[in-house]
Scaffold this motif. Sequence first.
Motif, mmCIF file in Angstrom:
data_model
loop_
_atom_site.group_PDB
_atom_site.id
_atom_site.type_symbol
_atom_site.label_atom_id
_atom_site.label_comp_id
_atom_site.label_asym_id
_atom_site.label_seq_id
_atom_site.Cartn_x
_atom_site.Cartn_y
_atom_site.Cartn_z
ATOM 1 N N ASP A 1 67.714 20.456 -62.768
ATOM 2 C CA ASP A 1 68.706 19.387 -62.895
ATOM 3 C C ASP A 1 68.356 18.480 -64.073
ATOM 4 O O ASP A 1 69.232 18.051 -64.814
ATOM 5 N N ALA A 2 67.062 18.189 -64.221
ATOM 6 C CA ALA A 2 66.574 17.305 -65.288
ATOM 7 C C ALA A 2 65.150 17.711 -65.622
ATOM 8 O O ALA A 2 64.504 18.438 -64.870
ATOM 9 N N TRP A 3 64.651 17.217 -66.741
ATOM 10 C CA TRP A 3 63.259 17.480 -67.100
ATOM 11 C C TRP A 3 62.359 16.710 -66.144
ATOM 12 O O TRP A 3 62.597 15.548 -65.873
ATOM 13 N N LEU B 1 58.448 14.874 -69.821
ATOM 14 C CA LEU B 1 58.859 13.868 -70.802
ATOM 15 C C LEU B 1 57.667 13.045 -71.283
ATOM 16 O O LEU B 1 57.613 12.645 -72.439
ATOM 17 N N VAL C 1 70.225 23.524 -72.871
ATOM 18 C CA VAL C 1 70.517 22.240 -72.241
ATOM 19 C C VAL C 1 72.024 22.046 -72.299
ATOM 20 O O VAL C 1 72.637 22.191 -73.362
ATOM 21 N N GLU D 1 75.147 19.899 -72.448
ATOM 22 C CA GLU D 1 75.554 18.561 -72.870
ATOM 23 C C GLU D 1 76.808 18.168 -72.108
ATOM 24 O O GLU D 1 77.344 18.953 -71.322
ATOM 25 N N PRO E 1 60.609 15.568 -78.303
ATOM 26 C CA PRO E 1 61.164 15.395 -76.953
ATOM 27 C C PRO E 1 62.432 16.238 -76.756
ATOM 28 O O PRO E 1 63.324 16.232 -77.610
ATOM 29 N N PRO F 1 66.097 17.341 -75.432
ATOM 30 C CA PRO F 1 67.274 16.519 -75.134
ATOM 31 C C PRO F 1 67.540 16.447 -73.630
ATOM 32 O O PRO F 1 67.243 17.379 -72.881
ATOM 33 N N LYS F 2 68.088 15.328 -73.210
ATOM 34 C CA LYS F 2 68.432 15.159 -71.800
ATOM 35 C C LYS F 2 69.752 15.867 -71.516
ATOM 36 O O LYS F 2 70.661 15.864 -72.349
ATOM 37 N N PRO F 3 69.843 16.494 -70.345
ATOM 38 C CA PRO F 3 71.104 17.170 -70.009
ATOM 39 C C PRO F 3 72.229 16.166 -69.792
ATOM 40 O O PRO F 3 71.995 15.033 -69.360
ATOM 41 N N ILE G 1 69.706 22.295 -67.169
ATOM 42 C CA ILE G 1 68.731 22.974 -68.021
ATOM 43 C C ILE G 1 68.567 24.410 -67.523
ATOM 44 O O ILE G 1 68.428 24.641 -66.326
#
Length: 193
Positions: free
Chosen positions: A63-65, A70, A90, A92, A121, A123-125, A132
Amino acid sequence: MIPNLLTAPALEPVSLDEAKAWLRIDATDEDPLLAALIVSARLTLEAYTRRFFVTQSWRMRLDAWPAQTLRRGALAIPFAPFRSLSAVRVYESGDVARTLDSASFRAAPARDAGRVVFLSPPPKPGRPFDGIEIDLVAGYGDSPADTPEPLRRAILALVGHWHENRGDAGDASAPLPTIAMALAKPFRRERLT
């Protein structure tokens, strides 16, 4: 993390002929059963050891890093032996997948679990679920001979046990036969909690 099998092993670590020789069976009428027992034994022992015996491709969905990724710039790969990383995507906003440039991370093969080190770093989803995707290859190798011999013998022992004890209404949660467990135990990856 949600794992999805993309490509199953092309070959089993133990052939049908090897299993038949182990069991001293010459007839062919039980070949389908023995083939199914070989697959079941491999899957059971892979779960027990937390290792993949023959090359297979998997997709990890996150779902997220994780926070430590991070902070430290690295992501642990829980699949062993880790062979290679195929792609990191990832999603967007608008559900558009962005494949990260392979120059933005490093992922070296490892006999155990591997890791992906990000050089910048990641990228955030842009979506809250399954933002991801990481495609990877795990396993000892493409050939049955690449699987360590004790694990191949453990498969044969388990196939033999199941073949001899067909139809017995045993406890489904019963431990593996002693010989199979003894052969596989040195390869077992313990879980850290």
